[in-house]
Write a protein that holds these residues in place. Structure first.
Motif, PDB file in Angstrom:
ATOM      1  N   TRP A  13       0.759  -1.355  -0.067  1.00 24.13           N
ATOM      2  CA  TRP A  13      -0.181  -0.040   0.188  1.00 24.13           C
ATOM      3  C   TRP A  13       0.834   1.279  -0.029  1.00 24.13           C
ATOM      4  N   GLN A  55      -3.573   4.999  -3.127  1.00 21.19           N
ATOM      5  CA  GLN A  55      -4.799   4.955  -2.541  1.00 21.19           C
ATOM      6  C   GLN A  55      -5.681   5.918  -3.146  1.00 21.19           C
ATOM      7  N   GLY A 190     -11.717  -4.080  -6.850  1.00 19.35           N
ATOM      8  CA  GLY A 190     -11.857  -4.478  -5.247  1.00 19.35           C
ATOM      9  C   GLY A 190     -13.536  -4.997  -5.199  1.00 19.35           C
ATOM     10  N   ASN A 210     -10.638  -8.279   0.581  1.00 21.59           N
ATOM     11  CA  ASN A 210     -10.295  -7.838   2.040  1.00 21.59           C
ATOM     12  C   ASN A 210      -9.574  -8.981   2.543  1.00 21.59           C
ATOM     13  N   ASN A 240      -5.735  -8.583   0.802  1.00 22.37           N
ATOM     14  CA  ASN A 240      -5.161  -7.587   1.524  1.00 22.37           C
ATOM     15  C   ASN A 240      -4.587  -8.518   2.847  1.00 22.37           C
ATOM     16  N   THR A 275     -19.293   1.543   7.170  1.00 21.88           N
ATOM     17  CA  THR A 275     -19.329   0.129   6.474  1.00 21.88           C
ATOM     18  C   THR A 275     -20.492  -0.309   6.590  1.00 21.88           C
ATOM     19  N   ASN A 288     -17.950  -5.725   2.377  1.00 25.84           N
ATOM     20  CA  ASN A 288     -16.806  -6.277   2.669  1.00 25.84           C
ATOM     21  C   ASN A 288     -16.488  -6.501   4.203  1.00 25.84           C
ATOM     22  N   TRP A 289     -17.153  -5.572   4.834  1.00 23.97           N
ATOM     23  CA  TRP A 289     -16.725  -5.717   6.303  1.00 23.97           C
ATOM     24  C   TRP A 289     -17.946  -6.169   7.167  1.00 23.97           C
ATOM     25  N   TYR A 300      -8.237  -0.980   8.283  1.00 25.49           N
ATOM     26  CA  TYR A 300      -9.319  -0.708   7.384  1.00 25.49           C
ATOM     27  C   TYR A 300      -9.802  -1.673   6.260  1.00 25.49           C
ATOM     28  N   ASN A 301      -8.826  -2.433   5.861  1.00 24.42           N
ATOM     29  CA  ASN A 301      -9.215  -3.261   4.861  1.00 24.42           C
ATOM     30  C   ASN A 301      -9.028  -4.885   5.344  1.00 24.42           C
ATOM     31  N   ASP A 302      -9.344  -5.051   6.705  1.00 23.49           N
ATOM     32  CA  ASP A 302      -9.173  -6.487   7.474  1.00 23.49           C
ATOM     33  C   ASP A 302      -8.092  -7.119   7.249  1.00 23.49           C
TER      34      ASP A 302
END
Length: 372
Positions: A13, A55, A190, A210, A240, A275, A288-289, A300-302
């Motif tokens: 990242w 990002q 994504g 994620n 991720n 989320t 996603n979450w 924040y992306n697990d």
């Protein structure tokens, strides 16, 4: 030797937004400014990373008060590296496909084919409201993204491109020069929802998901691969992960606990609310979450869920296990980027390559025995 084409790949990242990769008040020896990012990109390139992902953020929030724009920042990093491929994240809505196609084709020409693109359909309504952009419902955002990708591919590969969709129209459009990469620049996307997987199975080269445990990843990958096969399409998978590699497992777990203990509670809770709203908008009622705890959302992306936390040997073994599930690339966040990228390259990556070679040799021996 292991065929490099079959080796698992690594991306990091790009910290082109402030606040690091965890929503925590813990010290993060990571900086969003350009000079730091140049040193980081050069360190990553030296230490076996093939990709970097910038990002895209338009507004402050969740600890990110400052944000550099992704496409121009990607180009600036590429100008200071030699082999790294940088994936620029862009949002349909603020970007139109004609602009994106031309920007990226130019960068591709100037960098000898080292730009890629990540199409982000969007999950944060507040950001779109702040900049006056339309906010289609969840599945419509993916339909728009799919048209966006179809347009990019057509512009980059056809002499005269025409398209008449719901969101975009082109009439005999010609772009010159076209990208160096053939047939077109690599396209990532994504999302973990059904709509995201459906779109990836039809049009994307890479699918980012994620962080998650092995069972959940296996289910997603199997669903994606079956759908892609039905569309005579191939898509590779990236996951991720937040890596905490230390000399002992106790040290690594202590760092994880400190990150969580020092979490910015207000920011994490605000993120959790956003989320949940995004997930509720999907047809399946989760995104996603959906199954992420407070502790998970601190990254924040697990990234904690992928469990690349421990000694170099433990992490290397888990990476190879991810590869066996069908993961082709791991997108990594770190607490202290430059020093931890270097530690990863020195301590973890050689173990990964050795394990890959062992598996290849064992497979070759098994094949030889079977045919004897």
């Amino acid at each position: 030797m292991t065929d490099s084409k079959n080796q698992i790949k690594f991306a990091y990242w790009v910290p082109n937004v402030s606040g690091g990769l965890v929503v925590s008040n813990i010290e993060q020896r990571t900086d969003w400014r350009y000079d730091y990012n140049v040193r980081l990109a050069q360190a990553a390139e030296r230490n076996g990373f093939e990709y970097a992902l910038t990002q895209i953020r338009f507004t402050a929030g969740y600890g990110a008060e400052y944000q550099h724009e992704s496409v121009s920042f990607s180009h600036a990093i590429l100008a200071k590296t030699e082999r790294l491929k940088v994936i620029a994240a862009i949002l349909p809505g603020p970007w139109k496909p004609a602009l994106a196609a031309k920007q990226l084709a130019t960068i591709d020409q100037l960098t000898q084919g080292r730009i890629a693109v990540n199409i982000v359909s969007g999950w944060f309504k507040g950001e779109f409201d702040a900049i006056g952009e339309d906010w289609p419902e969840h599945d419509e955002r993916y339909r728009r993204s799919e048209e966006f990708i179809q347009c990019l591919k057509g512009i980059w590969s056809q002499e005269q491109f025409s398209f008449h969709g719901k969101y975009y129209q082109f009439n005999h459009y010609t772009l010159k020069p076209k990208p160096i990469q053939k047939p077109y620049i690599e396209i990532f996307q994504g999302g973990s929802s059904r709509a995201a997987r459906d779109m990836a199975a039809r049009v994307s080269d890479w699918y980012f998901t994620n962080g998650n445990n092995a069972d959940a990843l296996r289910e997603q990958i199997n669903d994606l691969k079956i759908k892609a096969k039905n569309h005579q399409h191939q898509v590779r998978v990236a996951v991720n992960a937040f890596v905490i590699a230390r000399d002992t497992e106790q040290e690594a777990q202590a760092v994880l606990q400190e990150i969580i203990d020092e979490a910015n509670v207000e920011a994490v809770q605000a993120f959790a609310i956003a989320t949940r709203e995004a997930g509720a908008a999907t047809k399946e009622g989760e995104g996603n979450w959906a199954k992420s705890s407070f502790e998970d959302l601190v990254q924040y992306n697990d990234g904690f869920k992928t469990n690349l936390i421990g000694t170099p040997q433990q992490i290397a073994e888990r990476i190879v296990a991810l590869k066996a599930l069908g993961i082709d690339l791991i997108l990594i966040g770190f607490l202290h980027f430059i020093e931890e990228v270097e530690y990863f390259g020195e301590k973890v990556l050689p173990l990964v390559r050795a394990l890959e070679q062992q598996q290849l040799s064992a497979s070759a021996s098994a094949s030889a025995s079977a045919s004897a």
